[in-house]
Design an enzyme around this catalytic site. Structure first.
Site, mmCIF file in Angstrom:
data_model
loop_
_atom_site.group_PDB
_atom_site.id
_atom_site.type_symbol
_atom_site.label_atom_id
_atom_site.label_comp_id
_atom_site.label_asym_id
_atom_site.label_seq_id
_atom_site.Cartn_x
_atom_site.Cartn_y
_atom_site.Cartn_z
ATOM 1 N N TYR A 198 39.722 46.947 37.436
ATOM 2 C CA TYR A 198 40.287 45.957 38.360
ATOM 3 C C TYR A 198 40.332 46.513 39.782
ATOM 4 C CZ TYR A 198 43.546 42.485 40.234
ATOM 5 O OH TYR A 198 44.139 41.498 40.993
ATOM 6 N N ALA A 246 38.584 48.950 41.203
ATOM 7 C CA ALA A 246 37.248 49.109 41.783
ATOM 8 C C ALA A 246 36.662 47.757 42.172
ATOM 9 C CB ALA A 246 36.325 49.830 40.803
ATOM 10 N N SER A 247 36.857 46.757 41.324
ATOM 11 C CA SER A 247 36.303 45.434 41.635
ATOM 12 C C SER A 247 36.965 44.842 42.869
ATOM 13 C CB SER A 247 36.462 44.494 40.439
ATOM 14 O OG SER A 247 37.813 44.148 40.204
ATOM 15 N N ASN A 288 39.100 33.114 44.731
ATOM 16 C CA ASN A 288 40.350 33.556 44.124
ATOM 17 C C ASN A 288 40.201 33.981 42.661
ATOM 18 O OD1 ASN A 288 43.426 33.452 43.556
ATOM 19 N ND2 ASN A 288 42.588 31.880 42.206
ATOM 20 N N SER A 334 43.308 42.680 46.304
ATOM 21 C CA SER A 334 44.540 43.145 45.670
ATOM 22 C C SER A 334 44.943 44.473 46.278
ATOM 23 C CB SER A 334 44.334 43.319 44.163
ATOM 24 O OG SER A 334 45.450 43.964 43.570
#
Length: 255
Positions: free
Chosen positions: A154, A156-157, A89, A141
């Protein structure tokens, strides 16, 4: 009486002291699991969490450090026992408009959100293979599915997290290790505090125009995500493996 569906199970939750992670820890503990937390919060704060009974063990670690992660996972396993459930998480988020933001900010998102999730999984999996079983849930996400301007790092990750979950599901399924990914929409956590401000009201109002949720406050409660994640950790969801599940109250359906 509370359903003790995870009685006898050991779980690790990364980033388990706030937001979605904190809600997952609370749900797992309530359902009988023995829970360890990995997070970068100060160890003194983590010791207080354990003393309060909210978790059974907690270790400070930067999950972007592979060697430190291996040591931390080993410490939790030694304290709590072999890990049955892993919830990846922990994550960071900060806008990184291109070309204005520093390259280092992009790198840090990849290091924590993507590589960190891999490092923790890499440390946990050998024992799961040896015991022929386990459940791993990655938290992605909707930004990793739909993308959002100004959030390339964010997004891409988190896209990488979803694909990591799917490929590892294919690889580790024969060892009876079940792996899935949950992609939340907007959740009221410290990560989104910067959006829950007067300055963010205009953007939120624009999103809400076509948002199918019956609620008008836009941000979901972390407990809603905890229910989805713990459902995936439960054997009752045994038919779900290698899935990327969107949990956004219909937000991406309108995009």
């Amino acid at each position: 009486m509370t359903d003790q569906r995870f009685s006898g199970k050991v779980a690790i939750v990364t980033g388990g002291t706030s937001g979605i992670g904190e809600a997952v820890v609370a749900r797992l503990v309530a359902d009988g699991a023995t829970v360890g937390i990995l997070t970068e919060a100060p160890q003194a704060d983590l010791d207080a969490v354990v003393a309060s009974g909210k978790a059974h063990a907690a270790v400070q670690v930067d999950i972007a450090d592979a060697e430190a992660v291996a040591r931390a996972v080993a410490k939790l396993a030694e304290t709590l026992g072999p890990v049955d459930i892993l919830v990846n998480n922990a994550a960071i988020w900060a806008p990184n408009p291109v070309p204005d933001s520093p390259i280092a900010l992009f790198d840090r998102h990849i290091d924590v959100n993507l590589k960190g999730s891999f490092y923790v999984t890499h440390a946990v999996v050998p024992a799961m293979i040896e015991r022929e079983g386990g459940s791993i849930i990655f938290v992605g996400s909707v930004s990793g599915i739909a993308g959002r301007a100004g959030d390339s790092a964010y997004s891409a990750s988190k896209a990488g997290v979803a694909m990591l979950a799917r490929t590892l599901a294919a690889e580790l399924g024969p060892h009876r290790i079940r792996i899935n990914c949950v992609c939340p929409g907007s959740v009221a956590t410290p990560l989104t505090a910067g959006l829950r401000t007067p300055e963010g009201e205009h953007a939120i109002a624009a999103l809400m125009e076509n948002h199918p949720s019956p609620r008008r406050d836009f941000f979901m409660d972390p407990a809603q995500m905890a229910e989805v994640i713990c459902f995936l950790a439960d054997p009752v969801s045994s038919a779900i493996h290698g899935a990327v599940i969107i949990a956004d109250e219909g937000l991406t359906a309108t995009m």
